[in-house]
Design a protein around this motif. Structure first.
Motif, PDB file in Angstrom:
ATOM      1  N   TYR A   1       0.713  -1.245   0.081  1.00 48.86           N
ATOM      2  CA  TYR A   1      -0.060   0.056  -0.065  1.00 48.86           C
ATOM      3  C   TYR A   1       0.710   1.204   0.020  1.00 48.86           C
TER       4      TYR A   1
ATOM      5  N   HIS B   1      -5.491   3.135  -8.437  1.00 53.08           N
ATOM      6  CA  HIS B   1      -5.352   2.535  -7.484  1.00 53.08           C
ATOM      7  C   HIS B   1      -6.609   1.566  -7.050  1.00 53.08           C
ATOM      8  N   ASP B   2      -6.100   0.406  -6.280  1.00 55.29           N
ATOM      9  CA  ASP B   2      -7.156  -0.405  -5.916  1.00 55.29           C
ATOM     10  C   ASP B   2      -8.187  -0.081  -4.940  1.00 55.29           C
ATOM     11  N   SER B   3      -9.218  -0.560  -4.530  1.00 57.36           N
ATOM     12  CA  SER B   3     -10.291  -0.184  -3.665  1.00 57.36           C
ATOM     13  C   SER B   3     -10.032  -0.681  -2.204  1.00 57.36           C
ATOM     14  N   ARG B   4      -9.118  -1.640  -2.049  1.00 58.45           N
ATOM     15  CA  ARG B   4      -8.781  -2.329  -0.623  1.00 58.45           C
ATOM     16  C   ARG B   4      -8.401  -1.182   0.352  1.00 58.45           C
TER      17      ARG B   4
ATOM     18  N   LYS C   1     -11.528  -1.686  -9.372  1.00 53.03           N
ATOM     19  CA  LYS C   1     -11.497  -2.995  -8.858  1.00 53.03           C
ATOM     20  C   LYS C   1     -10.314  -3.582  -8.660  1.00 53.03           C
ATOM     21  N   ALA C   2      -9.933  -4.409  -7.678  1.00 50.46           N
ATOM     22  CA  ALA C   2      -8.780  -5.248  -7.706  1.00 50.46           C
ATOM     23  C   ALA C   2      -8.722  -6.175  -8.839  1.00 50.46           C
TER      24      ALA C   2
ATOM     25  N   GLU D   1      -1.504  -1.562  -7.006  1.00 52.32           N
ATOM     26  CA  GLU D   1      -2.303  -2.625  -6.152  1.00 52.32           C
ATOM     27  C   GLU D   1      -1.688  -2.680  -4.895  1.00 52.32           C
TER      28      GLU D   1
ATOM     29  N   SER E   1      -1.331  -5.378  -3.263  1.00 51.67           N
ATOM     30  CA  SER E   1      -0.966  -6.511  -3.310  1.00 51.67           C
ATOM     31  C   SER E   1       0.407  -6.855  -3.842  1.00 51.67           C
TER      32      SER E   1
ATOM     33  N   GLU F   1      -3.337  -7.220   4.352  1.00 49.24           N
ATOM     34  CA  GLU F   1      -4.467  -8.154   3.870  1.00 49.24           C
ATOM     35  C   GLU F   1      -4.330  -9.474   4.786  1.00 49.24           C
TER      36      GLU F   1
ATOM     37  N   ASP G   1     -16.494  -3.222  -5.230  1.00 49.09           N
ATOM     38  CA  ASP G   1     -15.453  -4.341  -5.329  1.00 49.09           C
ATOM     39  C   ASP G   1     -15.554  -5.050  -3.835  1.00 49.09           C
TER      40      ASP G   1
END
Length: 492
Positions: free
Chosen positions: A269, A290-293, A313-314, A333, A335, A383, A425
């Motif tokens: 992140y 960027h992703d949503s997490r 969305k990832a 992401e 991840s 995560e 997502d």
């Protein structure tokens, strides 16, 4: 017609034997040759013991469909991305299961411009044809097979992202010392080539190599640095050798994971934020995906540096599509997937660490100094994965828990307010709690089901309150594991 369970949302991945074998790989090759408009396909494979046989079966299927095959040998996924566009081909396939267990394998597919073949973009049609086996007759002229290499061109492209002359002058006589852990995957040979070329350009650099040789038996465990137990070797080596940074890769090295000079693992992140900042300083007004997490850190950095943050969305197919739509300079992401406009909007596990060592050298700081303020401003859980029988019901349970407390207007004496709900997502909820002395604390979480594994994934972040983040992480974990009364965790 038997169903092929190895087809996932983004790629192909399954257990060796019934789910994926040489015969199925051949059928996939035949289907690819008919569904995707190709005349030549470039192939590569990671170092898994099954990858070469699967690749050759895939090649036979392609050639029986009249498609020419160029075989790069053992590769990482990004080498296929590069070769497909560099050679101006309309097809590329990497045989890999990345970080999955040793009894798995799979494939990642791209077409013209290294665009992913996924979902409705051809993958479903390939699946259906491979299942039905309603192939056209074999081509009158069988495709030909050739082994080639584009390693030199690929290495030159990797190093085009940094100014080697400037880096050499800044580093001076003391070499950059890096611990590099290939995890016995496919990254080792590429690292050797990068090391050699950096030295040719007089960039003083020292690689301390761990688990460097490709070995499909994975004697040191499956290369997946997201697993906490797989990080210790890299961390220990950084401390032992007083290295400037540690880097570890997964099996097909499309992701890299960074450790600071203290041996501390840095969550992906914060690397997304660091790279976003680096690009936006060079290109004012650019867009970052960027992703949503986890989102707050990246969004704030983009706002502060005059860029635009767009949430996705990832998953690589979604990120790459949005990057093309917005002509985004960079996508990241949490991840540890990092995407670059100048790399055909594809992800790379080699470009990020090159950019980071240049950034640290330019600013004369360490990696811990580069991220410590951002970690403090937006502490995150990282995560956390759960295997749950009914993930949708579990997510609904968490949502009901907080909505019910809103109706009751209090949570153990704390007023709770839902600021926003996003279901683009999984489930994301942003909340504010009023604590003692009317102090407001903000936090959010994202819960989503994995598209490739039978898992539910949790991420939690707060604004400047690490205690709150830990507390809420424990609270949601308690809910997800089918406990009924999480309120006793409020005062943990």
């Amino acid at each position: 017609m038997s169903s092929l369970s190895c087809f996932k949302a983004y790629d192909i991945r399954g257990k060796l034997g019934d789910e994926l074998n040489d015969e199925i790989a051949y059928r996939i090759g035949r289907a690819f040759s008919e569904i995707i408009n190709v005349d030549t396909v470039v192939l590569g494979g990671d170092c898994r013991l099954s990858s070469e046989d699967l690749k050759q079966a895939l090649a036979q299927g392609l050639m029986d469909g009249g498609v020419n095959v160029l075989d790069l040998g053992m590769t990482g996924t990004e080498e296929i991305y590069f070769a497909t566009s560099h050679l101006k081909l309309n097809g590329g396939i990497e045989v890999t299961a990345s970080h999955n267990p040793i009894n798995y394998n799979g494939m990642k597919m791209v077409t013209t411009g290294s665009q992913p073949v996924s979902g409705d973009n051809g993958l479903l049609a390939i699946k259906q044809l491979a299942e039905s086996q309603s192939f056209q007759p074999k081509a009158a002229t069988k495709g030909h097979y050739q082994k080639i290499s584009v390693m030199s061109e690929y290495i030159q492209h990797m190093l085009s992202y940094i100014d080697c002359d400037r880096l050499a002058k800044q580093v001076g006589q003391k070499p950059i010392r890096l611990v590099v852990n290939a995890g016995n995957g496919a990254a080792g040979s590429v690292l050797d080539e990068i090391e050699s070329e950096l030295r040719n350009r007089q960039v003083p650099i020292e690689f301390i190599k761990l688990h460097h040789q490709a070995d499909g038996t994975f004697p040191n465990g499956i290369p997946n640095p997201l697993l906490i137990e797989n990080r210790q070797a890299t961390s220990d080596a950084v401390i032992k050798h007083k290295a400037d940074m540690g880097i570890a890769w997964d099996g097909d090295f499309d992701r890299c994971f960074l450790f600071d000079e203290k041996g501390q693992y840095i969550e992906g992140y914060y690397i997304v934020g660091l790279l976003a900042q680096a690009f936006l300083r060079k290109e004012k007004g650019a867009t970052v995906i960027h992703d949503s997490r986890l989102i707050w850190n990246t969004q704030e950095i983009c706002n502060q540096t005059g860029g635009y943050a767009v949430q996705s969305k990832a998953g690589h197919a979604y990120i790459k599509q949005l990057m093309r739509q917005h002509d985004a300079v960079y996508g990241g992401e949490m991840s540890a997937h990092h995407y670059f406009r100048d790399f055909h909007y594809c992800d790379s596990g080699m470009i990020p660490w090159l950019l980071v060592i240049e950034l640290l050298s330019n600013q004369g700081i360490t990696l811990s100094q580069a991220v410590e303020q951002r970690i403090s401003a937006y502490p995150a859980s990282g995560e956390i994965n759960f295997t749950i029988t009914d993930p949708q019901a579990a997510i609904a349970k968490v949502r009901r828990h907080y909505e019910n407390h809103i109706l009751n207007r209090e949570l153990e004496g704390r007023e709770l307010e839902i600021v926003g709900i996003d279901e683009s997502d999984g489930l994301s909820m942003s909340l504010t709690e009023t604590k003692a002395a009317h102090e407001k604390a903000q936090w959010r979480f994202n819960l989503r089901c994995s598209k490739t594994e039978p898992l539910i994934r949790l991420n939690v972040e707060s604004k400047g309150d690490i205690g709150l983040m830990k507390q809420k992480t424990a609270e949601i974990m308690y809910l997800l594991t089918n406990q009924t009364d999480p309120t006793n965790l409020i005062h943990m």
